[in-house]
Structure formats: structure tokens, C-alpha cells
Scaffold this active site. Structure first.
Site, mmCIF file in Angstrom:
data_model
loop_
_atom_site.group_PDB
_atom_site.id
_atom_site.type_symbol
_atom_site.label_atom_id
_atom_site.label_comp_id
_atom_site.label_asym_id
_atom_site.label_seq_id
_atom_site.Cartn_x
_atom_site.Cartn_y
_atom_site.Cartn_z
ATOM 1 N N HIS A 34 -30.625 -18.910 -135.243
ATOM 2 C CA HIS A 34 -31.952 -19.236 -134.689
ATOM 3 C C HIS A 34 -32.843 -19.720 -135.828
ATOM 4 O O HIS A 34 -33.001 -19.018 -136.828
ATOM 5 C CB HIS A 34 -32.552 -18.005 -134.012
ATOM 6 C CG HIS A 34 -31.746 -17.541 -132.837
ATOM 7 N ND1 HIS A 34 -32.030 -17.894 -131.549
ATOM 8 C CD2 HIS A 34 -30.616 -16.778 -132.772
ATOM 9 C CE1 HIS A 34 -31.134 -17.361 -130.723
ATOM 10 N NE2 HIS A 34 -30.265 -16.683 -131.444
ATOM 11 N N HIS A 48 -24.185 -20.312 -134.864
ATOM 12 C CA HIS A 48 -25.168 -19.524 -134.095
ATOM 13 C C HIS A 48 -26.240 -19.002 -135.044
ATOM 14 O O HIS A 48 -26.081 -17.958 -135.678
ATOM 15 C CB HIS A 48 -24.460 -18.364 -133.374
ATOM 16 C CG HIS A 48 -25.338 -17.641 -132.394
ATOM 17 N ND1 HIS A 48 -25.077 -17.596 -131.042
ATOM 18 C CD2 HIS A 48 -26.482 -16.925 -132.562
ATOM 19 C CE1 HIS A 48 -26.004 -16.892 -130.420
ATOM 20 N NE2 HIS A 48 -26.876 -16.461 -131.328
ATOM 21 N N HIS A 65 -26.497 -17.429 -124.539
ATOM 22 C CA HIS A 65 -26.308 -16.021 -124.895
ATOM 23 C C HIS A 65 -25.805 -15.251 -123.672
ATOM 24 O O HIS A 65 -26.442 -15.289 -122.616
ATOM 25 C CB HIS A 65 -27.623 -15.397 -125.357
ATOM 26 C CG HIS A 65 -28.049 -15.809 -126.734
ATOM 27 N ND1 HIS A 65 -28.304 -17.108 -127.071
ATOM 28 C CD2 HIS A 65 -28.253 -15.080 -127.865
ATOM 29 C CE1 HIS A 65 -28.655 -17.159 -128.358
ATOM 30 N NE2 HIS A 65 -28.637 -15.936 -128.859
ATOM 31 N N ASP A 109 -26.890 -15.146 -136.642
ATOM 32 C CA ASP A 109 -27.931 -14.963 -135.625
ATOM 33 C C ASP A 109 -29.338 -15.148 -136.221
ATOM 34 O O ASP A 109 -29.932 -16.213 -136.074
ATOM 35 C CB ASP A 109 -27.787 -13.586 -134.962
ATOM 36 C CG ASP A 109 -28.142 -13.578 -133.488
ATOM 37 O OD1 ASP A 109 -28.419 -14.656 -132.943
ATOM 38 O OD2 ASP A 109 -28.120 -12.490 -132.875
ATOM 39 N N ASP A 110 -29.860 -14.120 -136.847
ATOM 40 C CA ASP A 110 -31.217 -14.137 -137.434
ATOM 41 C C ASP A 110 -31.128 -13.390 -138.770
ATOM 42 O O ASP A 110 -31.538 -12.225 -138.863
ATOM 43 C CB ASP A 110 -32.202 -13.406 -136.512
ATOM 44 C CG ASP A 110 -32.172 -13.936 -135.086
ATOM 45 O OD1 ASP A 110 -32.867 -14.912 -134.796
ATOM 46 O OD2 ASP A 110 -31.415 -13.366 -134.267
ATOM 47 N N GLU A 161 -24.007 -9.869 -124.623
ATOM 48 C CA GLU A 161 -24.595 -9.131 -125.756
ATOM 49 C C GLU A 161 -25.330 -7.941 -125.124
ATOM 50 O O GLU A 161 -24.837 -6.823 -125.151
ATOM 51 C CB GLU A 161 -25.547 -10.033 -126.557
ATOM 52 C CG GLU A 161 -26.194 -9.347 -127.751
ATOM 53 C CD GLU A 161 -27.345 -10.142 -128.369
ATOM 54 O OE1 GLU A 161 -27.903 -11.029 -127.695
ATOM 55 O OE2 GLU A 161 -27.730 -9.843 -129.527
HETATM 56 N N1 HPA Z 1 -30.907 -13.147 -129.427
HETATM 57 C C1 HPA Z 1 -31.505 -13.648 -128.345
HETATM 58 N N2 HPA Z 1 -32.564 -14.403 -128.398
HETATM 59 C C2 HPA Z 1 -33.073 -14.691 -129.589
HETATM 60 C C3 HPA Z 1 -32.500 -14.215 -130.745
HETATM 61 C C4 HPA Z 1 -31.366 -13.405 -130.658
HETATM 62 O O1 HPA Z 1 -30.807 -12.955 -131.672
HETATM 63 N N3 HPA Z 1 -33.231 -14.676 -131.776
HETATM 64 C C5 HPA Z 1 -34.198 -15.419 -131.246
HETATM 65 N N4 HPA Z 1 -34.113 -15.440 -129.921
HETATM 66 ZN ZN ZN Z 2 -28.672 -15.411 -130.964
#
Ligand code: HPA
Ligand code: ZN
Length: 332
Positions: free
Chosen positions: A14, A12, A192, A273-274, A195
């Protein structure tokens, strides 16, 4: 100890969200794009909450304008991941950002990304596969176009279809056409859920989109029957603990439900994630989890194998990765 050299698999991530801030700043300078408001004084990405994060994300992404920009991004991202001991990762790629959902343009971006990934694999021993991702707050019509791009490029490299973006907008089921289209093209599915949406959003992802994995899914913990369902069906959660803490879902790692989900028999995986947005890396995730829950090598080994089993790649690739996890240097 640090878990940096421990071999890891990430499911996971991005693609644009993994861009080092210095890389985005450099591109902005080259192209004379004004990125006022994107960075804090210390040079990191600046955002207040999830909605603002999504805005800053899209502003930062706006400097990525050509296939070559994505090739450079891919090398930067894979270099960063390889340094953290990641041997395989799947990243979310959006035809929305790569060519505005035009199939011909998307193919050019994809070719550039794949070429860069092949170079990174040869140089650094990290393997990348792509998950085409629609963006929830862009709405179901755009998601259909994105799914068509995914279906046309499905294969041994584009292995999945997913959905990111603002989970508080619309319902999972609004995107069923896009997910059906991707499934019919042979793609595996993730979205997703759980969350910023509650446990019902996780059940809807399973019932209405029939996904193979859930992105996050941690708020399933609020519904014990749903936790039982996830455990019984072997549904894999792509858990991103430090992202959840950075966005305020939980105040600290000890309060994060990942350990309770794991103890209840849910197949969890660990992801970033990021990473630069949330000041994390795969090593930081592992180190923080060890500190909070006293997990030992056996637990981390199980989590990495959960990720191996749940990866959307073909079985030949999975077999090679299994050998690398087992320490067979010849298979690198
Ligand atoms: N969550 C949801 N959408 C997203 C994310 C994230 O962390 N990063 C880029 N788009
Ligand atoms: Zn994500």
C-alpha cells in the site's frame, strides 16, 4: 545470513502504508497538521487492532495533500524498497486519497507519481507499476467512481485494479460493477480476501469478482477443498506473513499457513503490505521465513519467480526483470 541483497519482487504494497513515519511527521510539521494519536512514543505508528490500524492509516494519509507530496512519498518508498533488494514492485494507489476520485485531479497525482518513479528507476534500478485500489468501507458507489478513474488511466503503467480496506464490511460481490469496469478496460484484478474474512471470502473473490490474484488469501487453509481449487487453478496469493502476525491472525511465523499452502501446491508470493506499520521489510520477511521453515535458496527463488510470473506488467517488462533475476547486469 540475511536475504537483503537477494533480488526480490513485491506485488502487495500500500503506497501510503509504506510511508516512513519520519516522512509523515515531517510533512505534518510543514503543513501544521495535528497527528495526535498516530505515533507511539518511540516514533513508530501506533494502533490496537485492524479497525484502529485503518483509522490511523487514514489519519497519517491526511497529510498527503498534493501531487508533489505523492512524488516525495514515491521517492521515499522506492528508496526504502530498493535498499531491501526489491527490483520491481506494484503498489496500491487510491484516487480516493489522490484527488477525491476526481479524474482530472487523479491524472495530476498519477503524473507526479510516475515522474518520481521514473527518477527512482534511473537512480536506483527499481521499477514501479500501479494498481488502482478502491476502499471497501467507502462502499460500492465510491468504488464505481474509483474504477472509472482506473479505466481512464489503464495502460502500461496502471496495470491493475484492486480493493483494500475493511474486509468485514459488505460482500465481494457488492463491488462486481467496479471490477467488471476495470476488467473491460484491460486491467488485471486483485482483492483483499481471506485475511479478516474466512475462506468463503476467497471463493467469493474468485466467483463474484473473477480476480487474477488474491490479496492475502491465507485463511483458505481452513477449507481443504478451497486449497485444492487454488492449487488446481494456479491462483496466486499475495501473502504478507509479518502483517498477519502483527494484526494477530497468527501468533508466530511457525503457525503461519504459508508453508502448508506452498506444500499443497498453491502459488504463493511474499510481500510486506504496510512495512513501517508492521515493522517489516522484504528482507525481514525472508529472514523470518528462513528461520521458521528452514527454506533454502531454491524455495526463495521459486517464490520470487511466482511473483515475476504473476506481475501485472507487460511481457517486455517481465522479460527484462527475468534477465535481472538471472543475473544479467546489462539488462538493469
Ligand atoms: N489491509 C487492508 N486495507 C488496507 C491495508 C491493509 O493492510 N492497508 C491499507 N489499506
Ligand atoms: Zn493489503
Amino acid at each position: 545470513m540475511s536475504w537483503r541483497s537477494f533480488p526480490k519482487i513485491e506485488l502487495h504494497l500500500h503506497h501510503e502504508g509504506a510511508a516512513p513515519p519520519a516522512f509523515i511527521r515531517g510533512l505534518a510539521q510543514e503543513k501544521s497538521v495535528n497527528l495526535a494519536g498516530v505515533f507511539a512514543e518511540d516514533g513508530s505508528y501506533a494502533f490496537r487492532d485492524f479497525a484502529h490500524f485503518l483509522q490511523v492509516y487514514e489519519a497519517a494519509t491526511s497529510v498527503l495533500k498534493t501531487p508533489d507530496d505523492y512524488a516525495r512519498l514515491t521517492l521515499a518508498v522506492l528508496e526504502q524498497s530498493a535498499e531491501q533488494g526489491v527490483i520491481y514492485c506494484e503498489s496500491f494507489l487510491s484516487p480516493d486519497f489522490c484527488g477525491g476520485r476526481d479524474l482530472g485531479a487523479w491524472r495530476e497525482y498519477l503524473a507526479a507519481i510516475r515522474e518520481a518513479a521514473a527518477r527512482a528507476e534511473a537512480q536506483m534500478g527499481i521499477t514501479l507499476r500501479g494498481i488502482v485500489t478502491c476502499i471497501r468501507h467507502f462502499g460500492p458507489d465510491k468504488a464505481r467512481e474509483t474504477a472509472l478513474c482506473a479505466a481512464e488511466t489503464a495502460g502500461d503503467w496502471i496495470v491493475g485494479f484492486g480493493m483494500g480496506g475493511d474486509e468485514t464490511r459488505g460482500k465481494q460481490g457488492d463491488f462486481a460493477w467496479a471490477f467488471d469496469c476495470a476488467r473491460e478496460a484491460g486491467l488485471k484484478l486483485t482483492t483483499h480476501a481471506g485475511e479478516f474474512g474466512g475462506p468463503a471470502s476467497v471463493a467469493q473473490a474468485l466467483d463474484d469478482l473473477r480476480v487474477d490474484r488474491i490479496g492475502h488469501g491465507v485463511r483458505a487453509i481452513e477449507d481443504p477443498a478451497l486449497v485444492d481449487r487454488l492449487a488446481a487453478t494456479g491462483t496466486v496469493l499475495e501473502v504478507c506473513p509479518l502483517s498477519n502476525i502483527a494484526l494477530g491472525l497468527y501468533p508466530q511465523m511457525r503457525a503461519h499457513p504459508v508453508e502448508r499452502l506452498r506444500a499443497a501446491g498453491v502459488r504463493v508470493t511474499i510481500n510486506t503490505d504496510d512495512p513501517p506499520f508492521f515493522h517489516t521489510s522484504m528482507t525481514r520477511e525472508f529472514d523470518a521465513l528462513e528461520r521458521a521453515f528452514d527454506w533454502d535458496e531454491g524455495v526463495f527463488d521459486q517464490l520470487v519467480h511466482n511473483a515475476l510470473d504473476a506481475a501485472f506488467c507487460d511481457d517486455a517488462t517481465r522479460g527484462k526483470l527475468a534477465k535481472r533475476l538471472a543475473g544479467d547486469a546489462d539488462s538493469a
